[in-house]
Each structure stands twice: as C-alpha cells, then as structure tokens.
Write a protein that holds these residues in place. Structure first.
Motif, PDB file in Angstrom:
ATOM      1  N   ASP A 178       0.833  -1.215   0.000  1.00 33.38           N
ATOM      2  CA  ASP A 178       0.000   0.000   0.000  1.00 33.38           C
ATOM      3  C   ASP A 178       0.864   1.261   0.000  1.00 33.38           C
ATOM      4  OD1 ASP A 178      -2.288  -1.552   0.037  1.00 33.38           O
ATOM      5  OD2 ASP A 178      -2.654  -1.291   2.185  1.00 33.38           O
ATOM      6  N   GLY A 179       1.959   1.258   0.753  1.00 30.79           N
ATOM      7  CA  GLY A 179       2.862   2.406   0.791  1.00 30.79           C
ATOM      8  C   GLY A 179       3.544   2.647  -0.545  1.00 30.79           C
ATOM      9  N   ILE A 180       3.966   1.574  -1.189  1.00 35.33           N
ATOM     10  CA  ILE A 180       4.602   1.676  -2.506  1.00 35.33           C
ATOM     11  C   ILE A 180       3.609   2.220  -3.524  1.00 35.33           C
ATOM     12  CG2 ILE A 180       5.550   0.293  -4.413  1.00 35.33           C
ATOM     13  CD1 ILE A 180       6.721  -1.552  -2.122  1.00 35.33           C
ATOM     14  N   VAL A 181       2.403   1.693  -3.509  1.00 35.35           N
ATOM     15  CA  VAL A 181       1.372   2.168  -4.435  1.00 35.35           C
ATOM     16  C   VAL A 181       1.067   3.646  -4.166  1.00 35.35           C
ATOM     17  CG1 VAL A 181      -1.051   1.916  -5.130  1.00 35.35           C
ATOM     18  CG2 VAL A 181       0.396  -0.122  -4.860  1.00 35.35           C
ATOM     19  N   ALA A 182       1.031   4.041  -2.908  1.00 33.09           N
ATOM     20  CA  ALA A 182       0.767   5.448  -2.563  1.00 33.09           C
ATOM     21  C   ALA A 182       1.844   6.367  -3.141  1.00 33.09           C
ATOM     22  CB  ALA A 182       0.674   5.619  -1.052  1.00 33.09           C
ATOM     23  N   MET A 203       1.389   6.507  -6.938  1.00 29.68           N
ATOM     24  CA  MET A 203       0.217   7.309  -7.301  1.00 29.68           C
ATOM     25  C   MET A 203       0.428   8.793  -7.036  1.00 29.68           C
ATOM     26  SD  MET A 203      -1.709   5.267  -8.838  1.00 29.68           S
ATOM     27  CE  MET A 203      -3.033   6.459  -9.120  1.00 29.68           C
ATOM     28  N   LYS A 204       1.164   9.112  -6.005  1.00 22.92           N
ATOM     29  CA  LYS A 204       1.459  10.524  -5.736  1.00 22.92           C
ATOM     30  C   LYS A 204       2.315  11.097  -6.867  1.00 22.92           C
ATOM     31  CE  LYS A 204       2.938  13.670  -2.114  1.00 22.92           C
ATOM     32  NZ  LYS A 204       3.322  13.774  -0.709  1.00 22.92           N
ATOM     33  N   TRP A 205       3.309  10.335  -7.306  1.00 22.70           N
ATOM     34  CA  TRP A 205       4.153  10.783  -8.414  1.00 22.70           C
ATOM     35  C   TRP A 205       3.318  10.948  -9.688  1.00 22.70           C
ATOM     36  CZ3 TRP A 205       5.618   9.258 -13.267  1.00 22.70           C
ATOM     37  CH2 TRP A 205       6.720   9.913 -13.819  1.00 22.70           C
ATOM     38  N   ILE A 206       2.491   9.953  -9.997  1.00 21.46           N
ATOM     39  CA  ILE A 206       1.653  10.020 -11.199  1.00 21.46           C
ATOM     40  C   ILE A 206       0.717  11.217 -11.119  1.00 21.46           C
ATOM     41  CG2 ILE A 206      -0.265   8.885 -12.402  1.00 21.46           C
ATOM     42  CD1 ILE A 206       1.190   6.207 -11.921  1.00 21.46           C
ATOM     43  N   SER A 207       0.105  11.419  -9.982  1.00 20.70           N
ATOM     44  CA  SER A 207      -0.819  12.542  -9.812  1.00 20.70           C
ATOM     45  C   SER A 207      -0.119  13.882 -10.030  1.00 20.70           C
ATOM     46  CB  SER A 207      -1.446  12.502  -8.420  1.00 20.70           C
ATOM     47  OG  SER A 207      -2.330  13.564  -8.251  1.00 20.70           O
ATOM     48  N   ARG A 208       1.067  14.025  -9.467  1.00 21.82           N
ATOM     49  CA  ARG A 208       1.838  15.266  -9.674  1.00 21.82           C
ATOM     50  C   ARG A 208       2.152  15.476 -11.144  1.00 21.82           C
ATOM     51  NH1 ARG A 208       6.561  15.532  -5.050  1.00 21.82           N
ATOM     52  NH2 ARG A 208       5.217  16.112  -3.307  1.00 21.82           N
TER      53      ARG A 208
END
Length: 122
Positions: A103-107, A110-115
């Motif tokens: 879950d931490g890795i996915v977070a 996803m934060k990088w992708i969102s940015r």
C-alpha cells in the motif's frame, strides 16, 4: 510506513537517473481515459505480481522502462525492483513485502503520477 517516505520526492529529485523520468502525452491520455482508480488498480496488481515475493528470478529486469504510466512511475520513484526498494526504502530483499508495504509503494507511485498528470499542461 516506508522508511524515507517523508522526504522521498526531495531525495529522488537529487538522483540524475530518477529525476529524468516524466509522463509523456501518450501516458497522460491513458490516465485521462482510464481514470486514477484504474491506474491505482494496475499499480497494485503490478507490485503484488512483480515485487511482493522475495524470490523473483527476474529481479532488476521485471519492470519495463515504458509502455504504462505505472512502469515509468516505478523507475522515477525507485519502486521498480527489490534492490531499489532496499536501497531507497530499507525494505529487506530476503522476505516478502507486507500488505502495508504494498500500500505504501502504491501510494508513492500514485502521488508521483498525480503530480505529473496535474502539471502536464502547465
């Protein structure tokens, strides 16, 4: 929580290799078409299938450099192989990942992708 998560993006920016990754138009359009929820599903699936188990004979070669926004994000965030997970996050290679670590890795991915996604046309 993953070790180094608090300042991971600042640390990654200092890496010449990691900081060169960015999403292109094709990836931007893919995310726009599929939506962030589907991209998160893909990220979770990729991490569980390719990185969760400790004994991956393809470690270091299992994540393509292009072809999907998650693959690009994995290289940008040093979540592409067990060696990088150890070096950047302190996750030992000799055991399976916990669901909390997944879950931490996915977070992080996803934060990088969102940015990247939200700054694409700026």
């Amino acid at each position: 929580m993953l070790v180094g998560y608090d300042n991971i993006f600042e640390r990654l920016l200092k890496s010449k290799f990691r900081s060169r990754f960015c999403l292109g138009y094709k990836e931007y359009q893919y995310i726009k078409d599929k939506g962030m929820d589907k991209i998160r599903e893909h990220a979770t699936d990729f991490i569980k299938k390719r990185l969760m188990l400790k004994n991956n004979p393809n470690d270091g070669k299992q994540t393509p450099m292009r072809g999907h926004p998650v693959f690009i994000a994995q290289h940008a965030t040093a979540t592409c192989c067990r060696g990088c997970l150890y070096k950047w996050y302190g996750i030992p290679r000799n055991r399976d990942l916990t669901l909390e670590e997944v879950d931490g890795i996915v977070a992080i991915i996803m934060k990088w992708i969102s940015r990247q996604y939200h700054s694409f046309n700026k």
